[in-house]
Design an enzyme around this catalytic site. Structure first.
Site, PDB file in Angstrom:
ATOM      1  N   GLU A 288      27.350  16.089 -63.791  1.00  0.00           N
ATOM      2  CA  GLU A 288      26.709  15.458 -62.636  1.00  0.00           C
ATOM      3  C   GLU A 288      26.378  13.983 -62.888  1.00  0.00           C
ATOM      4  O   GLU A 288      26.280  13.203 -61.941  1.00  0.00           O
ATOM      5  CB  GLU A 288      25.457  16.243 -62.214  1.00  0.00           C
ATOM      6  CG  GLU A 288      25.822  17.628 -61.694  1.00  0.00           C
ATOM      7  CD  GLU A 288      24.719  18.307 -60.895  1.00  0.00           C
ATOM      8  OE1 GLU A 288      23.631  17.724 -60.724  1.00  0.00           O
ATOM      9  OE2 GLU A 288      24.965  19.442 -60.442  1.00  0.00           O
TER      10      GLU A 288
ATOM     11  N   HIS B 131      30.863  23.885 -62.643  1.00  0.00           N
ATOM     12  CA  HIS B 131      30.995  22.479 -63.042  1.00  0.00           C
ATOM     13  C   HIS B 131      32.041  22.276 -64.146  1.00  0.00           C
ATOM     14  O   HIS B 131      32.529  21.152 -64.328  1.00  0.00           O
ATOM     15  CB  HIS B 131      29.670  21.952 -63.595  1.00  0.00           C
ATOM     16  CG  HIS B 131      28.607  21.697 -62.573  1.00  0.00           C
ATOM     17  ND1 HIS B 131      27.964  22.696 -61.897  1.00  0.00           N
ATOM     18  CD2 HIS B 131      28.052  20.535 -62.141  1.00  0.00           C
ATOM     19  CE1 HIS B 131      27.063  22.168 -61.078  1.00  0.00           C
ATOM     20  NE2 HIS B 131      27.085  20.867 -61.210  1.00  0.00           N
TER      21      HIS B 131
ATOM     22  N   CYS C 246      29.285  30.450 -56.683  1.00  0.00           N
ATOM     23  CA  CYS C 246      28.104  30.254 -57.526  1.00  0.00           C
ATOM     24  C   CYS C 246      27.993  31.495 -58.392  1.00  0.00           C
ATOM     25  O   CYS C 246      27.956  32.618 -57.865  1.00  0.00           O
ATOM     26  CB  CYS C 246      26.876  30.100 -56.630  1.00  0.00           C
ATOM     27  SG  CYS C 246      25.291  30.185 -57.493  1.00  0.00           S
TER      28      CYS C 246
ATOM     29  N   CYS D 142      31.191  28.529 -65.276  1.00  0.00           N
ATOM     30  CA  CYS D 142      30.272  27.693 -64.502  1.00  0.00           C
ATOM     31  C   CYS D 142      31.149  26.785 -63.672  1.00  0.00           C
ATOM     32  O   CYS D 142      32.131  26.216 -64.176  1.00  0.00           O
ATOM     33  CB  CYS D 142      29.374  26.878 -65.426  1.00  0.00           C
ATOM     34  SG  CYS D 142      28.406  25.609 -64.568  1.00  0.00           S
TER      35      CYS D 142
ATOM     36  N   ASP E 180      27.325  27.427 -52.513  1.00  0.00           N
ATOM     37  CA  ASP E 180      26.861  27.312 -53.890  1.00  0.00           C
ATOM     38  C   ASP E 180      25.399  26.871 -53.841  1.00  0.00           C
ATOM     39  O   ASP E 180      24.929  26.362 -52.820  1.00  0.00           O
ATOM     40  CB  ASP E 180      27.704  26.259 -54.638  1.00  0.00           C
ATOM     41  CG  ASP E 180      27.287  26.106 -56.097  1.00  0.00           C
ATOM     42  OD1 ASP E 180      26.917  27.112 -56.729  1.00  0.00           O
ATOM     43  OD2 ASP E 180      27.325  24.969 -56.608  1.00  0.00           O
ATOM     44  N   SER E 181      24.711  27.024 -54.958  1.00  0.00           N
ATOM     45  CA  SER E 181      23.337  26.531 -55.048  1.00  0.00           C
ATOM     46  C   SER E 181      23.302  25.003 -54.999  1.00  0.00           C
ATOM     47  O   SER E 181      22.259  24.426 -54.716  1.00  0.00           O
ATOM     48  CB  SER E 181      22.686  27.014 -56.340  1.00  0.00           C
ATOM     49  OG  SER E 181      23.467  26.640 -57.445  1.00  0.00           O
TER      50      SER E 181
END
Lengths: 263, 263
Positions: free
Chosen positions: A147, A179, A70, A177, A7-8
């Protein structure tokens, strides 16, 4: 043999966790390109090159398959990457699209993602090609809410109500996404019980498990699988945010960008 | 001679801009330690060491003074840094505290900042030592709102109303984070006209200008000052976020951490 996941940044850890729940005896190598995050604002060619570098690095680590965890890299680098790399490559977009189709019989589906993913439009094109009516909403603050460790906070709920305020009637909402699975409780509160939430981490892990012929886990693993992490950026920041996203066991190694480029 | 300005990331650019408005003919060197941002979650000793490395690098660039445009680094490294470095060193905390004292005659002052700055408590201790009554609130989403280019958005206003909801009556509010000057319009709308906003970028620039005996600018500069940027992290991401924060003219160089450590 180990499976590579990249992932990034840290978001792909939700995919890694889902993969480990699905295949608890499997070993994994995770690469987080935290020095170059976010990918969403970089030219497509640049992201494609990053994905190629990381995939080659993972091949040198002798992985038996690679999960592109990602959205931006999945959109930019697949299917080209799959044709260049000598092991199977999975992305996160097709499993999400497939689940949305399955869970939305009359075709009223929503998608929430970063501004970059919404702008790139890969999900919308694929869902519309299946004849679905797509409502798409960029939620630029959601990654940061997660985050910051605020996924269950008043801030998260405020923002969720704001982003979802103008939604039409939906049968399914794709969390496009990596997250966003952490926001499921808040999204459930805001959306009520009727809307099916497509967790792209879960559906990707399901697709990878099925392709690998992994049986459904039915008890504790005889030998728990291991994870090794490589990150291009700051290890302290990675450890902190990975912990917030749900824990990171396994060693973390710092991987200079130059190693990737040389791979 | 050039003045050095450094921050853990892009936030210090608001201080750089204020310095340039105050001293339009002055040249600057800006270091953004974007590979190691955020400092707020790292041990104090680590931040002190980062600040020392960057200050030494700036001395090698032959600066005539250094502005620590980062609250965490100002709290961790001053006044030690000033005693080690052969040029004047300014931080962002004391000018903010001094302005709050001046603008709050009966001593009812608020402070908003990142969770790390509020937890560290440097502002609160200094303000309370002056006999002031301090209300402090961590606003963890504000940095992200600014960096996403959403400083004037509905999201920003939602979050500002939430964070400021339980404030007591205040005469002044210290914006104790270098990103927050961009939120002034939204904060003004939420707070009304009565509360004085202490912009720590402005008051720091004023303090540096006064110490250097710089006259108040009264017209276009005869020769506009220049800026050179050095960043430890990704240059593409820096350019994007710097643009969001208000523009970055001047060249941007990538500075490997190793160069800093060797300095």
């Amino acid at each position: 043999m180990r499976i590579g996941v990249f992932d990034s940044g840290v978001g792909g850890l939700t995919v890694l966790q889902a993969l480990r729940r699905r295949m608890p005896e499997q070993d994994f190598v995770y690469v987080g390109d935290t020095a170059r995050v976010p990918y969403g604002r970089k030219p497509r060619e640049m992201v494609e090159q990053f994905a190629r570098e990381i995939a080659r690095f993972l091949v040198l680590q002798q992985v038996s398959g690679i999960v592109v965890a990602c959205n931006t890299a999945s959109a930019a680098a697949l299917p080209q990457l799959a044709s260049e790399i000598p092991v199977p490559v999975w992305g996160v977009i097709d499993p999400g699209v497939e689940a949305a189709r399955r869970m939305s019989p009359s075709g009223r589906v929503g998608i929430i993602a970063t501004a970059g993913t919404i702008r790139a439009g890969a999900y919308q094109r694929k869902l519309e090609a299946l004849g679905m009516q797509v409502w798409a909403r960029a939620c630029p603050m959601f990654v940061h809410v997660v985050e910051e460790g605020l996924a269950e906070s008043a801030e998260a709920e405020l923002l969720a109500r704001f982003y979802l305020a103008d939604r039409p009637e939906l049968e399914a909402l794709v969390l496009a996404c990596t997250h966003y699975p952490l926001l499921k409780n808040v999204l459930r509160r805001v959306l009520g019980p009727e809307v099916y939430l497509v967790d792209s981490a879960e559906v990707t892990a399901e697709a990878v498990g099925a392709d690998l012929g992994a049986g459904t886990p039915d008890g504790p693993p005889s030998r728990p699988g291991t994870v090794v992490h490589y990150v291009t950026g700051d290890v302290v920041a990675y450890r902190h945010t990975a912990h917030v996203i749900g824990g990171v066991d396994g060693e973390i190694f710092s991987l200079l960008e130059s190693t990737l480029c040389a791979a």
